[in-house]
Design an enzyme around this catalytic site. Structure first.
Site, PDB file in Angstrom:
ATOM      1  CB  THR A   1      -1.015  -0.052   1.202  1.00  0.00           C
ATOM      2  OG1 THR A   1      -1.716  -1.238   1.256  1.00  0.00           O
ATOM      3  CG2 THR A   1      -1.792   1.152   1.328  1.00  0.00           C
TER       4      THR A   1
ATOM      5  CB  CYS B   1      -9.237  -4.194   0.822  1.00  0.00           C
ATOM      6  SG  CYS B   1      -7.423  -4.637   1.062  1.00  0.00           S
TER       7      CYS B   1
HETATM    8  C1  LIG Z   1      -2.850  -6.449  -5.865  1.00  0.00           C
HETATM    9  C2  LIG Z   1      -2.649  -6.021  -4.564  1.00  0.00           C
HETATM   10  N1  LIG Z   1      -1.968  -4.849  -4.324  1.00  0.00           N
HETATM   11  C3  LIG Z   1      -1.623  -4.204  -3.078  1.00  0.00           C
HETATM   12  C4  LIG Z   1      -2.298  -4.852  -2.028  1.00  0.00           C
HETATM   13  C5  LIG Z   1      -1.806  -4.560  -0.574  1.00  0.00           C
HETATM   14  O1  LIG Z   1      -0.738  -4.925   0.022  1.00  0.00           O
HETATM   15  P1  LIG Z   1       0.058  -4.667   1.492  1.00  0.00           P
HETATM   16  O2  LIG Z   1      -1.096  -5.594   2.348  1.00  0.00           O
HETATM   17  O3  LIG Z   1       1.302  -5.344   1.482  1.00  0.00           O
HETATM   18  O4  LIG Z   1      -0.273  -3.254   1.915  1.00  0.00           O
HETATM   19  C6  LIG Z   1      -2.832  -6.222  -1.798  1.00  0.00           C
HETATM   20  C7  LIG Z   1      -3.231  -6.878  -0.970  1.00  0.00           C
HETATM   21  O5  LIG Z   1      -4.237  -7.425  -0.892  1.00  0.00           O
HETATM   22  C8  LIG Z   1      -2.854  -6.593  -3.373  1.00  0.00           C
HETATM   23  O6  LIG Z   1      -3.578  -7.715  -3.578  1.00  0.00           O
END
Ligand SMILES: Cc1ncc(COP(=O)(O)O)c(C=O)c1O
Length: 385
Positions: free
Chosen positions: A69, A322
Protein backbone atom coordinates in the site's frame (compact mmCIF):
# COMPACT_ATOMS: atom_id res chain seq x y z
CA UNK A 1 -8.10 -26.54 8.27
CA UNK A 2 -7.74 -26.11 4.52
CA UNK A 3 -6.44 -22.62 3.76
CA UNK A 4 -7.51 -21.44 0.31
CA UNK A 5 -7.16 -17.68 0.76
CA UNK A 6 -3.54 -17.28 -0.32
CA UNK A 7 -4.30 -14.07 -2.26
CA UNK A 8 -5.19 -12.40 1.05
CA UNK A 9 -1.97 -13.58 2.65
CA UNK A 10 0.35 -16.57 2.52
CA UNK A 11 1.67 -18.55 5.47
CA UNK A 12 5.24 -17.66 6.37
CA UNK A 13 7.77 -20.39 5.60
CA UNK A 14 9.82 -21.85 8.50
CA UNK A 15 13.11 -20.97 6.78
CA UNK A 16 11.92 -17.35 6.58
CA UNK A 17 11.10 -17.18 10.28
CA UNK A 18 14.41 -18.87 11.20
CA UNK A 19 16.36 -16.24 9.29
CA UNK A 20 14.38 -13.39 10.85
CA UNK A 21 14.67 -14.50 14.48
CA UNK A 22 18.22 -13.22 15.22
CA UNK A 23 17.20 -9.75 13.95
CA UNK A 24 14.35 -9.63 16.45
CA UNK A 25 16.68 -10.51 19.32
CA UNK A 26 20.48 -10.32 19.34
CA UNK A 27 21.10 -8.44 16.06
CA UNK A 28 18.95 -5.49 17.00
CA UNK A 29 21.17 -2.78 15.49
CA UNK A 30 19.83 0.21 13.61
CA UNK A 31 21.08 -0.08 10.01
CA UNK A 32 21.96 3.64 10.01
CA UNK A 33 24.35 3.26 12.99
CA UNK A 34 28.02 3.05 12.10
CA UNK A 35 29.08 0.64 14.85
CA UNK A 36 29.30 -3.12 14.44
CA UNK A 37 25.67 -3.94 15.29
CA UNK A 38 24.50 -1.24 12.92
CA UNK A 39 26.74 -2.48 10.13
CA UNK A 40 25.47 -6.01 10.69
CA UNK A 41 21.88 -4.81 10.24
CA UNK A 42 22.85 -2.79 7.18
CA UNK A 43 24.58 -5.81 5.64
CA UNK A 44 21.39 -7.81 6.19
CA UNK A 45 19.40 -5.13 4.30
CA UNK A 46 21.89 -5.20 1.43
CA UNK A 47 21.64 -8.99 1.16
CA UNK A 48 17.83 -8.75 1.06
CA UNK A 49 18.06 -6.08 -1.68
CA UNK A 50 20.34 -8.35 -3.68
CA UNK A 51 18.05 -11.36 -3.36
CA UNK A 52 14.94 -9.37 -4.33
CA UNK A 53 16.77 -7.79 -7.31
CA UNK A 54 17.77 -11.27 -8.49
CA UNK A 55 14.23 -12.58 -8.12
CA UNK A 56 12.79 -9.92 -10.44
CA UNK A 57 15.96 -9.40 -12.53
CA UNK A 58 16.43 -5.71 -12.00
CA UNK A 59 19.33 -3.30 -11.66
CA UNK A 60 16.92 -0.66 -10.35
CA UNK A 61 16.73 0.71 -6.83
CA UNK A 62 14.99 -1.44 -4.20
CA UNK A 63 13.17 0.84 -1.74
CA UNK A 64 11.77 -0.87 1.35
CA UNK A 65 8.41 0.32 2.70
CA UNK A 66 5.77 -0.83 5.18
CA UNK A 67 3.90 -2.84 2.56
CA UNK A 68 2.56 -2.64 -0.96
CA UNK A 69 0.00 0.00 0.00
CA UNK A 70 2.78 2.41 0.91
CA UNK A 71 4.89 1.38 -2.10
CA UNK A 72 1.95 2.08 -4.45
CA UNK A 73 1.32 5.47 -2.80
CA UNK A 74 5.01 6.27 -3.20
CA UNK A 75 4.98 5.28 -6.87
CA UNK A 76 1.90 7.34 -7.76
CA UNK A 77 2.41 10.41 -5.60
CA UNK A 78 6.22 10.41 -5.73
CA UNK A 79 6.40 10.15 -9.49
CA UNK A 80 3.62 12.62 -10.29
CA UNK A 81 5.12 15.15 -7.86
CA UNK A 82 8.55 14.87 -9.42
CA UNK A 83 7.16 15.17 -12.98
CA UNK A 84 4.54 17.86 -12.43
CA UNK A 85 6.32 20.20 -14.83
CA UNK A 86 5.97 17.63 -17.60
CA UNK A 87 2.27 16.79 -17.23
CA UNK A 88 -0.65 15.99 -14.95
CA UNK A 89 -2.35 12.95 -16.48
CA UNK A 90 -2.24 9.38 -15.15
CA UNK A 91 -3.74 6.24 -16.70
CA UNK A 92 -4.74 3.24 -14.61
CA UNK A 93 -7.37 0.51 -14.84
CA UNK A 94 -10.79 0.25 -13.24
CA UNK A 95 -9.92 -3.10 -11.59
CA UNK A 96 -6.86 -2.06 -9.58
CA UNK A 97 -6.60 -2.83 -5.89
CA UNK A 98 -7.73 -0.02 -3.57
CA UNK A 99 -4.04 0.59 -2.84
CA UNK A 100 -3.92 2.13 -6.35
CA UNK A 101 -7.48 3.43 -6.73
CA UNK A 102 -7.51 5.39 -3.46
CA UNK A 103 -4.19 7.22 -4.09
CA UNK A 104 -5.50 7.95 -7.61
CA UNK A 105 -8.57 9.60 -6.08
CA UNK A 106 -6.21 11.63 -3.89
CA UNK A 107 -4.30 12.70 -7.03
CA UNK A 108 -7.62 13.83 -8.52
CA UNK A 109 -8.47 15.80 -5.37
CA UNK A 110 -5.10 17.51 -5.86
CA UNK A 111 -6.01 18.56 -9.39
CA UNK A 112 -4.51 15.73 -11.47
CA UNK A 113 -6.41 14.06 -14.25
CA UNK A 114 -6.80 10.24 -13.98
CA UNK A 115 -8.22 7.91 -16.63
CA UNK A 116 -9.59 4.55 -15.42
CA UNK A 117 -9.49 2.11 -18.33
CA UNK A 118 -12.41 -0.32 -18.70
CA UNK A 119 -11.85 -4.09 -18.95
CA UNK A 120 -13.56 -6.84 -20.94
CA UNK A 121 -15.58 -9.71 -19.47
CA UNK A 122 -12.36 -11.54 -18.59
CA UNK A 123 -10.89 -8.55 -16.73
CA UNK A 124 -8.41 -7.71 -19.49
CA UNK A 125 -7.63 -4.17 -20.60
CA UNK A 126 -7.71 -3.36 -24.32
CA UNK A 127 -4.35 -2.13 -25.69
CA UNK A 128 -6.03 0.10 -28.30
CA UNK A 129 -8.02 1.76 -25.55
CA UNK A 130 -4.84 2.34 -23.57
CA UNK A 131 -3.17 3.99 -26.54
CA UNK A 132 -6.20 6.18 -27.29
CA UNK A 133 -6.30 7.36 -23.65
CA UNK A 134 -2.77 8.79 -23.90
CA UNK A 135 -2.58 12.59 -23.98
CA UNK A 136 0.24 15.09 -24.33
CA UNK A 137 0.12 15.50 -20.51
CA UNK A 138 0.29 11.76 -19.65
CA UNK A 139 3.23 11.09 -17.36
CA UNK A 140 2.38 7.72 -15.79
CA UNK A 141 0.63 4.47 -16.67
CA UNK A 142 -0.04 2.19 -13.68
CA UNK A 143 -1.64 -1.15 -14.53
CA UNK A 144 -1.62 -4.14 -12.19
CA UNK A 145 0.31 -7.21 -13.34
CA UNK A 146 -2.45 -9.62 -12.26
CA UNK A 147 -5.76 -9.03 -10.57
CA UNK A 148 -6.11 -10.05 -6.94
CA UNK A 149 -9.75 -11.14 -7.29
CA UNK A 150 -10.07 -12.96 -10.61
CA UNK A 151 -6.39 -13.62 -11.35
CA UNK A 152 -6.32 -12.20 -14.90
CA UNK A 153 -2.78 -11.38 -16.08
CA UNK A 154 -2.43 -8.23 -18.19
CA UNK A 155 -0.19 -7.98 -21.30
CA UNK A 156 2.59 -6.26 -19.35
CA UNK A 157 5.29 -6.22 -22.05
CA UNK A 158 2.92 -4.69 -24.60
CA UNK A 159 1.73 -2.08 -22.08
CA UNK A 160 5.36 -1.13 -21.34
CA UNK A 161 6.07 -0.81 -25.07
CA UNK A 162 3.13 1.53 -25.57
CA UNK A 163 4.19 3.61 -22.54
CA UNK A 164 7.77 3.93 -23.77
CA UNK A 165 6.72 4.74 -27.35
CA UNK A 166 5.06 7.83 -25.86
CA UNK A 167 7.84 8.54 -23.33
CA UNK A 168 5.61 7.68 -20.36
CA UNK A 169 6.68 5.94 -17.15
CA UNK A 170 5.16 2.49 -16.57
CA UNK A 171 4.42 1.22 -13.05
CA UNK A 172 2.88 -2.14 -12.18
CA UNK A 173 1.46 -3.48 -8.92
CA UNK A 174 2.83 -7.03 -9.06
CA UNK A 175 1.88 -8.04 -5.52
CA UNK A 176 -0.07 -11.12 -6.64
CA UNK A 177 2.54 -12.26 -9.12
CA UNK A 178 6.06 -12.04 -7.73
CA UNK A 179 7.04 -15.27 -5.99
CA UNK A 180 4.33 -17.15 -7.91
CA UNK A 181 5.57 -16.94 -11.48
CA UNK A 182 8.91 -15.73 -12.85
CA UNK A 183 8.98 -11.96 -13.42
CA UNK A 184 11.80 -10.35 -15.43
CA UNK A 185 11.57 -6.58 -14.96
CA UNK A 186 14.22 -5.81 -17.57
CA UNK A 187 12.80 -8.09 -20.28
CA UNK A 188 9.29 -6.72 -19.67
CA UNK A 189 10.40 -3.08 -19.66
CA UNK A 190 8.86 -2.21 -16.27
CA UNK A 191 9.98 1.17 -14.83
CA UNK A 192 8.54 0.76 -11.33
CA UNK A 193 7.18 -2.36 -9.66
CA UNK A 194 5.47 -2.96 -6.31
CA UNK A 195 5.91 -6.12 -4.23
CA UNK A 196 4.61 -7.30 -0.86
CA UNK A 197 6.39 -9.83 1.39
CA UNK A 198 3.27 -11.38 2.90
CA UNK A 199 1.94 -12.51 -0.49
CA UNK A 200 5.13 -14.50 -1.18
CA UNK A 201 5.50 -16.54 2.03
CA UNK A 202 7.25 -13.75 3.91
CA UNK A 203 6.16 -11.55 6.85
CA UNK A 204 3.45 -8.88 6.95
CA UNK A 205 4.38 -5.20 7.05
CA UNK A 206 7.12 -5.18 4.40
CA UNK A 207 6.89 -4.09 0.80
CA UNK A 208 9.15 -2.90 -1.97
CA UNK A 209 8.96 -0.26 -4.64
CA UNK A 210 11.65 -0.99 -7.21
CA UNK A 211 12.50 2.06 -9.29
CA UNK A 212 14.41 2.28 -12.54
CA UNK A 213 17.64 4.21 -11.89
CA UNK A 214 16.77 6.92 -14.46
CA UNK A 215 13.69 7.99 -12.50
CA UNK A 216 13.40 10.59 -9.82
CA UNK A 217 10.77 10.11 -7.12
CA UNK A 218 9.78 12.71 -4.55
CA UNK A 219 9.50 11.20 -1.05
CA UNK A 220 6.05 11.11 0.53
CA UNK A 221 7.41 10.61 4.06
CA UNK A 222 9.88 13.18 5.31
CA UNK A 223 12.38 12.38 8.02
CA UNK A 224 15.82 10.86 8.47
CA UNK A 225 16.42 10.19 4.77
CA UNK A 226 16.74 6.39 4.95
CA UNK A 227 16.36 4.33 1.78
CA UNK A 228 18.46 6.73 -0.27
CA UNK A 229 16.35 9.77 0.73
CA UNK A 230 13.28 8.16 -0.85
CA UNK A 231 11.59 6.60 2.21
CA UNK A 232 12.43 7.93 5.64
CA UNK A 233 12.00 5.83 8.77
CA UNK A 234 14.14 3.15 10.40
CA UNK A 235 13.80 0.02 8.34
CA UNK A 236 11.95 -3.06 9.60
CA UNK A 237 15.16 -5.09 9.56
CA UNK A 238 13.74 -8.47 10.62
CA UNK A 239 10.84 -8.16 8.17
CA UNK A 240 13.14 -7.17 5.33
CA UNK A 241 15.45 -10.10 6.12
CA UNK A 242 12.36 -12.33 5.93
CA UNK A 243 11.36 -10.89 2.57
CA UNK A 244 14.90 -11.45 1.29
CA UNK A 245 14.80 -15.08 2.42
CA UNK A 246 11.38 -15.57 0.82
CA UNK A 247 12.83 -14.14 -2.41
CA UNK A 248 15.79 -16.51 -2.26
CA UNK A 249 13.49 -19.52 -1.75
CA UNK A 250 11.34 -18.37 -4.68
CA UNK A 251 14.40 -18.17 -6.92
CA UNK A 252 15.48 -21.68 -5.91
CA UNK A 253 12.04 -23.29 -6.21
CA UNK A 254 10.20 -21.15 -8.77
CA UNK A 255 9.44 -23.93 -11.29
CA UNK A 256 8.42 -26.31 -8.54
CA UNK A 257 6.14 -23.66 -6.93
CA UNK A 258 4.50 -22.74 -10.24
CA UNK A 259 4.01 -26.33 -11.42
CA UNK A 260 2.57 -27.54 -8.12
CA UNK A 261 0.09 -24.71 -7.77
CA UNK A 262 -0.92 -24.84 -11.46
CA UNK A 263 -1.68 -28.57 -11.11
CA UNK A 264 -3.89 -27.92 -8.07
CA UNK A 265 -5.67 -25.02 -9.77
CA UNK A 266 -6.42 -27.01 -12.92
CA UNK A 267 -7.76 -29.91 -10.87
CA UNK A 268 -9.89 -27.52 -8.82
CA UNK A 269 -11.30 -25.81 -11.91
CA UNK A 270 -11.95 -29.04 -13.83
CA UNK A 271 -13.63 -30.88 -10.99
CA UNK A 272 -15.69 -27.90 -9.83
CA UNK A 273 -16.90 -27.21 -13.36
CA UNK A 274 -17.81 -30.84 -14.00
CA UNK A 275 -19.25 -31.73 -10.59
CA UNK A 276 -21.14 -28.59 -9.54
CA UNK A 277 -24.01 -27.54 -11.77
CA UNK A 278 -24.58 -23.89 -12.70
CA UNK A 279 -21.02 -22.96 -11.78
CA UNK A 280 -18.95 -20.64 -13.92
CA UNK A 281 -15.23 -19.86 -13.88
CA UNK A 282 -14.50 -16.11 -13.81
CA UNK A 283 -11.40 -14.34 -15.09
CA UNK A 284 -9.38 -15.23 -18.17
CA UNK A 285 -9.41 -18.92 -19.16
CA UNK A 286 -5.66 -19.02 -19.92
CA UNK A 287 -4.04 -15.69 -18.96
CA UNK A 288 -4.56 -16.25 -15.26
CA UNK A 289 -2.49 -16.70 -12.12
CA UNK A 290 -1.58 -20.32 -11.37
CA UNK A 291 -2.87 -19.74 -7.84
CA UNK A 292 -6.33 -18.36 -8.68
CA UNK A 293 -9.71 -20.03 -9.21
CA UNK A 294 -12.68 -17.68 -9.06
CA UNK A 295 -16.19 -19.00 -9.56
CA UNK A 296 -19.80 -17.91 -9.61
CA UNK A 297 -22.37 -20.36 -8.24
CA UNK A 298 -25.70 -19.12 -9.47
CA UNK A 299 -28.52 -19.00 -6.95
CA UNK A 300 -26.13 -18.92 -3.99
CA UNK A 301 -24.96 -16.09 -1.77
CA UNK A 302 -21.14 -16.06 -1.69
CA UNK A 303 -21.03 -14.86 1.90
CA UNK A 304 -23.23 -17.74 3.07
CA UNK A 305 -20.90 -20.01 1.14
CA UNK A 306 -17.84 -18.63 2.95
CA UNK A 307 -19.48 -19.12 6.34
CA UNK A 308 -20.52 -22.70 5.55
CA UNK A 309 -17.08 -23.51 4.16
CA UNK A 310 -15.50 -22.05 7.27
CA UNK A 311 -17.73 -24.26 9.45
CA UNK A 312 -16.35 -27.16 7.45
CA UNK A 313 -12.74 -26.08 8.01
CA UNK A 314 -12.21 -24.47 4.59
CA UNK A 315 -10.95 -20.88 4.50
CA UNK A 316 -12.02 -19.02 1.35
CA UNK A 317 -13.09 -15.56 0.27
CA UNK A 318 -15.58 -13.78 -1.96
CA UNK A 319 -12.89 -11.40 -3.21
CA UNK A 320 -10.51 -8.80 -1.89
CA UNK A 321 -10.17 -8.74 1.91
CA UNK A 322 -10.16 -4.92 1.71
CA UNK A 323 -13.48 -4.77 -0.21
CA UNK A 324 -15.04 -7.02 2.41
CA UNK A 325 -13.91 -4.66 5.16
CA UNK A 326 -15.49 -1.74 3.32
CA UNK A 327 -18.63 -3.85 2.72
CA UNK A 328 -18.91 -2.89 -0.92
CA UNK A 329 -19.68 -4.99 -3.96
CA UNK A 330 -16.65 -6.00 -5.97
CA UNK A 331 -15.66 -3.13 -8.28
CA UNK A 332 -13.69 -5.70 -10.29
CA UNK A 333 -16.71 -7.87 -11.10
CA UNK A 334 -18.80 -4.76 -11.80
CA UNK A 335 -16.15 -3.52 -14.25
CA UNK A 336 -16.26 -6.95 -15.92
CA UNK A 337 -19.98 -6.41 -16.53
CA UNK A 338 -21.33 -8.99 -14.05
CA UNK A 339 -24.95 -8.72 -12.98
CA UNK A 340 -26.13 -8.69 -9.35
CA UNK A 341 -26.72 -12.43 -9.19
CA UNK A 342 -23.30 -13.24 -10.64
CA UNK A 343 -21.56 -10.91 -8.20
CA UNK A 344 -23.50 -12.23 -5.21
CA UNK A 345 -22.68 -15.84 -6.01
CA UNK A 346 -18.93 -15.39 -6.36
CA UNK A 347 -16.23 -17.33 -4.54
CA UNK A 348 -12.45 -16.90 -4.72
CA UNK A 349 -10.24 -19.90 -3.96
CA UNK A 350 -6.55 -19.06 -4.01
CA UNK A 351 -3.86 -21.68 -3.72
CA UNK A 352 -0.43 -21.83 -2.17
CA UNK A 353 2.57 -24.13 -2.18
CA UNK A 354 1.42 -25.73 1.09
CA UNK A 355 -1.88 -27.01 -0.38
CA UNK A 356 -2.30 -30.61 -1.53
CA UNK A 357 -4.37 -32.47 -4.09
CA UNK A 358 -6.28 -34.23 -1.25
CA UNK A 359 -7.29 -30.82 0.11
CA UNK A 360 -8.59 -29.84 -3.31
CA UNK A 361 -10.64 -33.02 -3.63
CA UNK A 362 -12.13 -32.59 -0.18
CA UNK A 363 -12.91 -28.94 -0.94
CA UNK A 364 -14.76 -29.76 -4.17
CA UNK A 365 -16.85 -32.46 -2.53
CA UNK A 366 -17.76 -30.22 0.45
CA UNK A 367 -18.41 -27.30 -1.89
CA UNK A 368 -20.83 -29.38 -3.97
CA UNK A 369 -22.83 -30.37 -0.87
CA UNK A 370 -22.91 -26.80 0.52
CA UNK A 371 -23.91 -25.23 -2.82
CA UNK A 372 -26.81 -27.70 -3.09
CA UNK A 373 -27.91 -27.01 0.49
CA UNK A 374 -27.84 -23.26 -0.07
CA UNK A 375 -29.76 -23.55 -3.33
CA UNK A 376 -32.44 -25.52 -1.48
CA UNK A 377 -33.17 -22.50 0.71
CA UNK A 378 -32.63 -19.90 -2.01
CA UNK A 379 -35.54 -17.87 -3.46
CA UNK A 380 -34.07 -18.84 -6.87
CA UNK A 381 -34.36 -22.57 -6.01
CA UNK A 382 -36.79 -23.13 -8.91
CA UNK A 383 -34.11 -22.02 -11.39
CA UNK A 384 -31.30 -24.27 -10.18
CA UNK A 385 -32.74 -27.65 -9.23
C1 LIG B 1 -2.88 -6.28 -5.86
C2 LIG B 1 -2.62 -5.81 -4.47
N1 LIG B 1 -2.02 -4.63 -4.29
C3 LIG B 1 -1.75 -4.14 -3.06
C4 LIG B 1 -2.10 -4.85 -1.94
C5 LIG B 1 -1.79 -4.28 -0.57
O1 LIG B 1 -0.67 -4.95 -0.03
P1 LIG B 1 -0.18 -4.71 1.47
O2 LIG B 1 -1.05 -5.57 2.33
O3 LIG B 1 1.26 -5.19 1.47
O4 LIG B 1 -0.28 -3.27 1.77
C6 LIG B 1 -2.74 -6.09 -2.07
C7 LIG B 1 -3.18 -6.85 -0.87
O5 LIG B 1 -4.20 -7.51 -0.85
C8 LIG B 1 -2.99 -6.58 -3.37
O6 LIG B 1 -3.60 -7.76 -3.56
Amino acid sequence: MIYLDNAATTPMLNEVLDEMMPYMKDNYGNPSSIHKLGRQANNALQLARKRISTLINTTGEIVFASGATEANNLALKGLTNSMKNKGNHVITSSIEHDAILEPCKELERNGLDVTYLPVDKYGMIELDELESAIKEETILISIMFANNEVGTIQPIKEIAEIAHKHDIVFHTDAVQVVGKIAVDVQALGIDMITLSAHKMYGPKGVGVLCINNDLKIEPILHGGGQEDQIRSGTQNVAGIVGMGKAAELSIQHMDEYTNHVTKLRDHLIDSTSSEIRFSKLNGHPTQRLPSNAHFTFLGVNGEDLIIKLDENGIEASTGSACSIKKQKASHVLMAMGFNYEEITGSLRLTLGIQNTIDEIELTVSKLGIIVNELREISPYKYKYT
